[in-house]
Design a protein around this motif. Sequence first.
Motif, PDB file in Angstrom:
ATOM      1  N   GLY A 137       0.840  -1.191   0.000  1.00 35.76           N
ATOM      2  CA  GLY A 137       0.000   0.000   0.000  1.00 35.76           C
ATOM      3  C   GLY A 137       0.873   1.239   0.000  1.00 35.76           C
ATOM      4  N   GLY A 138       0.244   2.391  -0.056  1.00 37.78           N
ATOM      5  CA  GLY A 138       1.061   3.601  -0.079  1.00 37.78           C
ATOM      6  C   GLY A 138       0.266   4.880   0.068  1.00 37.78           C
ATOM      7  N   ASN A 139       0.998   5.959   0.285  1.00 36.07           N
ATOM      8  CA  ASN A 139       0.437   7.307   0.343  1.00 36.07           C
ATOM      9  C   ASN A 139       0.964   8.126  -0.822  1.00 36.07           C
ATOM     10  OD1 ASN A 139      -0.916   6.848   2.754  1.00 36.07           O
ATOM     11  ND2 ASN A 139       0.748   7.659   4.012  1.00 36.07           N
ATOM     12  N   ILE A 140       0.123   9.003  -1.339  1.00 34.93           N
ATOM     13  CA  ILE A 140       0.575  10.016  -2.293  1.00 34.93           C
ATOM     14  C   ILE A 140       0.862  11.267  -1.473  1.00 34.93           C
ATOM     15  CG2 ILE A 140      -0.010  11.382  -4.333  1.00 34.93           C
ATOM     16  CD1 ILE A 140      -2.051   9.158  -4.998  1.00 34.93           C
ATOM     17  N   ASP A 141       2.131  11.516  -1.206  1.00 38.10           N
ATOM     18  CA  ASP A 141       2.526  12.652  -0.367  1.00 38.10           C
ATOM     19  C   ASP A 141       2.528  13.963  -1.152  1.00 38.10           C
ATOM     20  OD1 ASP A 141       2.976  10.868   1.791  1.00 38.10           O
ATOM     21  OD2 ASP A 141       4.935  10.378   0.955  1.00 38.10           O
ATOM     22  N   GLU A 142       3.002  13.891  -2.393  1.00 39.69           N
ATOM     23  CA  GLU A 142       3.015  15.073  -3.250  1.00 39.69           C
ATOM     24  C   GLU A 142       2.766  14.655  -4.691  1.00 39.69           C
ATOM     25  OE1 GLU A 142       6.367  17.689  -3.006  1.00 39.69           O
ATOM     26  OE2 GLU A 142       6.453  17.595  -0.821  1.00 39.69           O
ATOM     27  N   LEU A 143       2.044  15.484  -5.427  1.00 38.04           N
ATOM     28  CA  LEU A 143       1.825  15.260  -6.850  1.00 38.04           C
ATOM     29  C   LEU A 143       1.456  16.582  -7.504  1.00 38.04           C
ATOM     30  CD1 LEU A 143       1.447  13.540  -9.383  1.00 38.04           C
ATOM     31  CD2 LEU A 143      -0.916  13.137  -8.660  1.00 38.04           C
ATOM     32  N   GLU A 144       2.233  16.986  -8.479  1.00 34.35           N
ATOM     33  CA  GLU A 144       1.953  18.228  -9.195  1.00 34.35           C
ATOM     34  C   GLU A 144       2.363  18.067 -10.657  1.00 34.35           C
ATOM     35  OE1 GLU A 144       0.749  22.106 -10.086  1.00 34.35           O
ATOM     36  OE2 GLU A 144       0.363  20.877  -8.309  1.00 34.35           O
ATOM     37  N   ILE A 145       1.376  18.120 -11.540  1.00 33.80           N
ATOM     38  CA  ILE A 145       1.609  18.091 -12.983  1.00 33.80           C
ATOM     39  C   ILE A 145       1.339  19.498 -13.493  1.00 33.80           C
ATOM     40  CG2 ILE A 145       0.901  17.076 -15.179  1.00 33.80           C
ATOM     41  CD1 ILE A 145      -0.252  14.737 -13.475  1.00 33.80           C
ATOM     42  N   SER A 146       2.315  20.106 -14.100  1.00 33.09           N
ATOM     43  CA  SER A 146       2.129  21.503 -14.504  1.00 33.09           C
ATOM     44  C   SER A 146       2.683  21.769 -15.899  1.00 33.09           C
ATOM     45  CB  SER A 146       2.805  22.441 -13.500  1.00 33.09           C
ATOM     46  OG  SER A 146       4.197  22.249 -13.490  1.00 33.09           O
ATOM     47  N   CYS A 147       2.184  22.844 -16.474  1.00 31.61           N
ATOM     48  CA  CYS A 147       2.699  23.303 -17.765  1.00 31.61           C
ATOM     49  C   CYS A 147       2.615  24.819 -17.807  1.00 31.61           C
ATOM     50  CB  CYS A 147       1.895  22.710 -18.922  1.00 31.61           C
ATOM     51  SG  CYS A 147       2.424  23.322 -20.544  1.00 31.61           S
ATOM     52  N   ARG A 148       3.674  25.436 -18.252  1.00 30.23           N
ATOM     53  CA  ARG A 148       3.679  26.883 -18.484  1.00 30.23           C
ATOM     54  C   ARG A 148       3.727  27.103 -19.995  1.00 30.23           C
ATOM     55  NH1 ARG A 148       4.297  31.599 -15.918  1.00 30.23           N
ATOM     56  NH2 ARG A 148       4.552  30.565 -13.908  1.00 30.23           N
ATOM     57  N   THR A 155       6.672  24.504 -21.326  1.00 29.08           N
ATOM     58  CA  THR A 155       7.461  23.754 -20.357  1.00 29.08           C
ATOM     59  C   THR A 155       6.557  22.908 -19.470  1.00 29.08           C
ATOM     60  OG1 THR A 155       9.122  25.512 -20.304  1.00 29.08           O
ATOM     61  CG2 THR A 155       9.169  23.905 -18.509  1.00 29.08           C
ATOM     62  N   TYR A 156       6.749  21.580 -19.542  1.00 22.39           N
ATOM     63  CA  TYR A 156       5.975  20.625 -18.751  1.00 22.39           C
ATOM     64  C   TYR A 156       6.824  20.129 -17.584  1.00 22.39           C
ATOM     65  CZ  TYR A 156       2.943  20.227 -22.896  1.00 22.39           C
ATOM     66  OH  TYR A 156       2.108  20.482 -23.958  1.00 22.39           O
ATOM     67  N   SER A 157       6.218  20.023 -16.402  1.00 22.86           N
ATOM     68  CA  SER A 157       6.942  19.528 -15.225  1.00 22.86           C
ATOM     69  C   SER A 157       6.027  18.628 -14.404  1.00 22.86           C
ATOM     70  CB  SER A 157       7.432  20.682 -14.349  1.00 22.86           C
ATOM     71  OG  SER A 157       8.314  21.516 -15.051  1.00 22.86           O
ATOM     72  N   THR A 158       6.602  17.578 -13.827  1.00 21.26           N
ATOM     73  CA  THR A 158       5.865  16.712 -12.905  1.00 21.26           C
ATOM     74  C   THR A 158       6.733  16.422 -11.701  1.00 21.26           C
ATOM     75  OG1 THR A 158       4.676  15.651 -14.732  1.00 21.26           O
ATOM     76  CG2 THR A 158       4.676  14.504 -12.628  1.00 21.26           C
ATOM     77  N   ASN A 159       6.169  16.580 -10.507  1.00 17.07           N
ATOM     78  CA  ASN A 159       6.847  16.241  -9.261  1.00 17.07           C
ATOM     79  C   ASN A 159       5.966  15.290  -8.462  1.00 17.07           C
ATOM     80  OD1 ASN A 159       9.246  18.103  -9.350  1.00 17.07           O
ATOM     81  ND2 ASN A 159       7.621  19.625  -9.475  1.00 17.07           N
ATOM     82  N   MET A 160       6.605  14.272  -7.878  1.00 17.08           N
ATOM     83  CA  MET A 160       5.851  13.239  -7.187  1.00 17.08           C
ATOM     84  C   MET A 160       6.641  12.693  -6.005  1.00 17.08           C
ATOM     85  SD  MET A 160       4.505   9.724  -8.991  1.00 17.08           S
ATOM     86  CE  MET A 160       3.898  10.691 -10.379  1.00 17.08           C
ATOM     87  N   LYS A 161       5.956  12.508  -4.868  1.00 20.98           N
ATOM     88  CA  LYS A 161       6.552  11.856  -3.703  1.00 20.98           C
ATOM     89  C   LYS A 161       5.571  10.805  -3.194  1.00 20.98           C
ATOM     90  CE  LYS A 161       9.423  15.702  -2.038  1.00 20.98           C
ATOM     91  NZ  LYS A 161       9.726  16.600  -0.882  1.00 20.98           N
ATOM     92  N   LEU A 162       6.063   9.596  -2.991  1.00 20.77           N
ATOM     93  CA  LEU A 162       5.224   8.487  -2.542  1.00 20.77           C
ATOM     94  C   LEU A 162       5.828   7.814  -1.317  1.00 20.77           C
ATOM     95  CD1 LEU A 162       4.614   6.721  -5.991  1.00 20.77           C
ATOM     96  CD2 LEU A 162       3.169   8.457  -4.918  1.00 20.77           C
ATOM     97  N   THR A 163       4.968   7.320  -0.448  1.00 26.01           N
ATOM     98  CA  THR A 163       5.373   6.444   0.659  1.00 26.01           C
ATOM     99  C   THR A 163       4.816   5.063   0.352  1.00 26.01           C
ATOM    100  OG1 THR A 163       5.353   8.227   2.291  1.00 26.01           O
ATOM    101  CG2 THR A 163       5.183   5.981   3.127  1.00 26.01           C
ATOM    102  N   ILE A 164       5.654   4.043   0.377  1.00 20.87           N
ATOM    103  CA  ILE A 164       5.242   2.677   0.061  1.00 20.87           C
ATOM    104  C   ILE A 164       5.472   1.787   1.283  1.00 20.87           C
ATOM    105  CG2 ILE A 164       5.393   0.812  -1.628  1.00 20.87           C
ATOM    106  CD1 ILE A 164       4.933   3.435  -2.984  1.00 20.87           C
ATOM    107  N   VAL A 165       4.470   0.946   1.595  1.00 24.67           N
ATOM    108  CA  VAL A 165       4.568   0.044   2.741  1.00 24.67           C
ATOM    109  C   VAL A 165       4.270  -1.387   2.294  1.00 24.67           C
ATOM    110  CG1 VAL A 165       3.708  -0.493   5.047  1.00 24.67           C
ATOM    111  CG2 VAL A 165       3.854   1.890   4.308  1.00 24.67           C
TER     112      VAL A 165
END
Length: 227
Positions: A137-148, A155-165
């Motif tokens: 299982g896991g948590n989605i701690d951070e998720l941001e899909i962006s475009c300028r 410019t496309y950017s994606t940032n992601m942080k996950l916790t997995i157990v």
Amino acid sequence: MKIHKLLDGWKWGMLISIIGFLGCAGPSLYSVNMYYDADKASIPAYLKADKSFGAIISIAEFIDTRRMDDWLVIGHVVEKDGMINLVLPKNGTEAKARSKGIKEYLRKAGYKVSDKNLRWDLKEGTIPKEDFKIIIGGNIDELEISCRRDFPTNTYSTNMKLTIVFADMAKGKILYQSKVESSYTKEYFWFSEENLGEQAGIALGDAIEKLFEDRIVAQKLKEAISH
């Protein structure tokens, strides 16, 4: 003849004005299909399942723990005029995309993975009572899909942080916990929702592959399944 020319000119002027207005207004929301193609993944030799493994792994739906007013929002697009429009997942939620991505990755590695979608809050005392050996299982701690959006490129950017157990369902015991981060940036000459989804898929794949590149994860997984 002059009247016809004047009318034709007026029609073209109105058409150009309408197109210009629609182009500036744009949509108020964008929807993206988040998909990770595990077929392209390179599975480390130390992770691949032994042929003798018969135990089934269950993947729980991830929990969105981001500090958001609306968890459906997964990003934003900054338009050329400075207006900010939101990005939403097209099919289901981003939590399901992560669970499905891990399922497909482990299947390619040779493991048996259940299609059943379980819910788990990652606490040892609430590990589901099912006839599976391992639950992830896991948590989605951070998720941001962006475009300028800009000229000449976007410019496309994606940032992601996950916790997995990882947990042993038979013993009701947590085996291992890991955190992974992934970020990806790329420029395109054109803008589309498909490009937004592609960037999200690349970041998701990177996070999943980083998780299972950890030899400790592979060791814990194999030990639990073999016992």
